[in-house]
Design an enzyme around this catalytic site. Structure first.
Site, PDB file in Angstrom:
ATOM      1  N   ASP A  52      25.475   0.903  40.917  1.00 49.89           N
ATOM      2  CA  ASP A  52      24.386   1.135  39.973  1.00 49.89           C
ATOM      3  C   ASP A  52      24.754   2.220  38.966  1.00 49.89           C
ATOM      4  OD1 ASP A  52      22.936  -0.583  41.531  1.00 49.89           O
ATOM      5  OD2 ASP A  52      21.801   0.998  42.542  1.00 49.89           O
ATOM      6  N   TYR A 110      29.679   4.310  52.445  1.00 45.42           N
ATOM      7  CA  TYR A 110      29.044   5.150  51.429  1.00 45.42           C
ATOM      8  C   TYR A 110      28.655   6.495  52.044  1.00 45.42           C
ATOM      9  CZ  TYR A 110      28.332   1.284  48.102  1.00 45.42           C
ATOM     10  OH  TYR A 110      28.501   0.269  47.200  1.00 45.42           O
TER      11      TYR A 110
END
Lengths: 244, 244
Positions: A52, A110
């Site tokens: 994103d 992540y």
């Protein structure tokens, strides 16, 4: 034709994410521009995932094809000499022609960084979500333990997703304190759109007592985005590792 | 009239330095805008020094006068609620009416960060000067030892300075390794324009063998900017502390 795998790192603050967009500069478009400067043609570069806008990568992988063989080190040094300072090529290697940066990936890891302090700090909050109230790490870890395993993560995915299969396997999910920071680390075979940011927002909701760790099963079963917590801001999220 | 002393911290990447400029956004102008939003009038804010475009501050002090007394915490919380994320107010306290952020200062401490690695890293190079070749810390420290003491620093000052007295006393100057970084720490009763960046550039010139530590006396005596080394880039420089 030679297929090359690049490992890059970037500060996503200035970019509209990885993938080329009609409006806004993306990491993919800047990388393709730089390759064109280096080799004269403009190969399409395929990333391991879309990230994103505003999300960072310590390690992001992507592949491209080229006709002429250049030594790997030429790509590393050449690209680094033309890329802006917030994108770096860490490694380049030739891979098999059927290798695919996205589909060959076995998973990704992540890290979400929360700066948990009442003290404002421009250097710490650039790469983290600042939360002033003290967070309850034990409660967050109770929730994280529930996230581990194979589940339908539809409720932890932003609306607007295009995939139909929303089942993923999370092999690792926990939070730990690191000085002023709380780090949420998560490894899975794949991630849905906004999944880490929604899991992080929900972990904070659990810490705040708005959600109980035992609600997690219900949230999974509902498949309802509104049952989970808020979406944590992008600037705390780092793609840490791509597993092949 | 009440005189208030603010201690702030800022990431200078996006700013044309501290001082209001006809073109470009400065930290001073943004702070004055924020004060105006908070208290309705726009007091002039006087800084402890001018910092150059792109230079950062872990601790920068400035004062302003206001008619009505607001509790110190109101300024801290109120300003932080309207300031952009790259500027933070750390502290506010009332001071005597003859206190002056610049003239009452007994000295300042700067830290210059060099990222000494051949590995490109977007997160490390944002706040440091990347130098790929290995630097010689012992030689740099030989030079730093020569910088300590009371000297005429005209040769270590950018042309275009307006002050006539170029004698300053450096009480501390040394480099030390900190993982991938080399930090040059310098404390003095005052600094000339670009002085820390030129001292850092000269220390690197000494490391590279272009300048000998024993040249330092000659450089001081010459008063000639071109006798010293290059000016290190602004993004590695941090104002660390203001001494009152």
């Amino acid at each position: 034709m030679k297929r090359m795998l690049l490992t890059i790192s970037y500060d996503g603050s200035a970019y509209h994410g990885w993938q080329v967009q009609p409006n806004g500069i993306t990491v993919q478009s800047v990388l393709q521009d730089s390759l064109e400067k280096l080799i004269g043609t403009r190969p399409g570069v395929t990333g391991c995932s879309r990230t994103d806008a505003g999300v960072h990568a310590l390690e992001f992988c992507c592949h491209f094809d080229c006709e002429d063989f250049l030594p790997e080190i030429t790509f590393v040094k050449g690209l680094n000499s033309v890329l802006p300072k917030d994108i770096a090529v860490k490694d380049c290697r030739r891979v098999a022609n059927d290798f695919h940066a996205r589909y060959s990936s076995k998973g990704k890891q992540y890290v979400y960084r929360i700066y948990n302090s009442a003290v404002r700090d421009p250097f710490k909050s650039r790469y983290a979500w600042q939360i002033e109230r003290e967070l309850d790490i034990d409660r967050m870890n109770e929730f994280c333990a529930k996230i581990c395993g194979t589940h339908d993560f539809a409720a932890f995915s932003a609306s607007g997703r295009t995939v139909s299969d929303t089942v993923r396997t999370v092999s690792e999910c926990f939070v730990k304190k690191d000085e002023d920071f709380i780090l949420l680390k998560i490894t899975a075979d794949g991630f849905l759109y906004n999944m880490v940011r929604i899991i992080t927002g929900t972990a904070v909701g659990v810490s705040d007592g708005k959600i109980s760790p035992s609600d997690t099963d219900y949230i999974f079963a509902s498949g309802d985005r509104s049952a989970a917590g808020i979406t944590a801001p992008p600037n705390g999220l780092f793609l840490n590792k791509v597993l092949y």
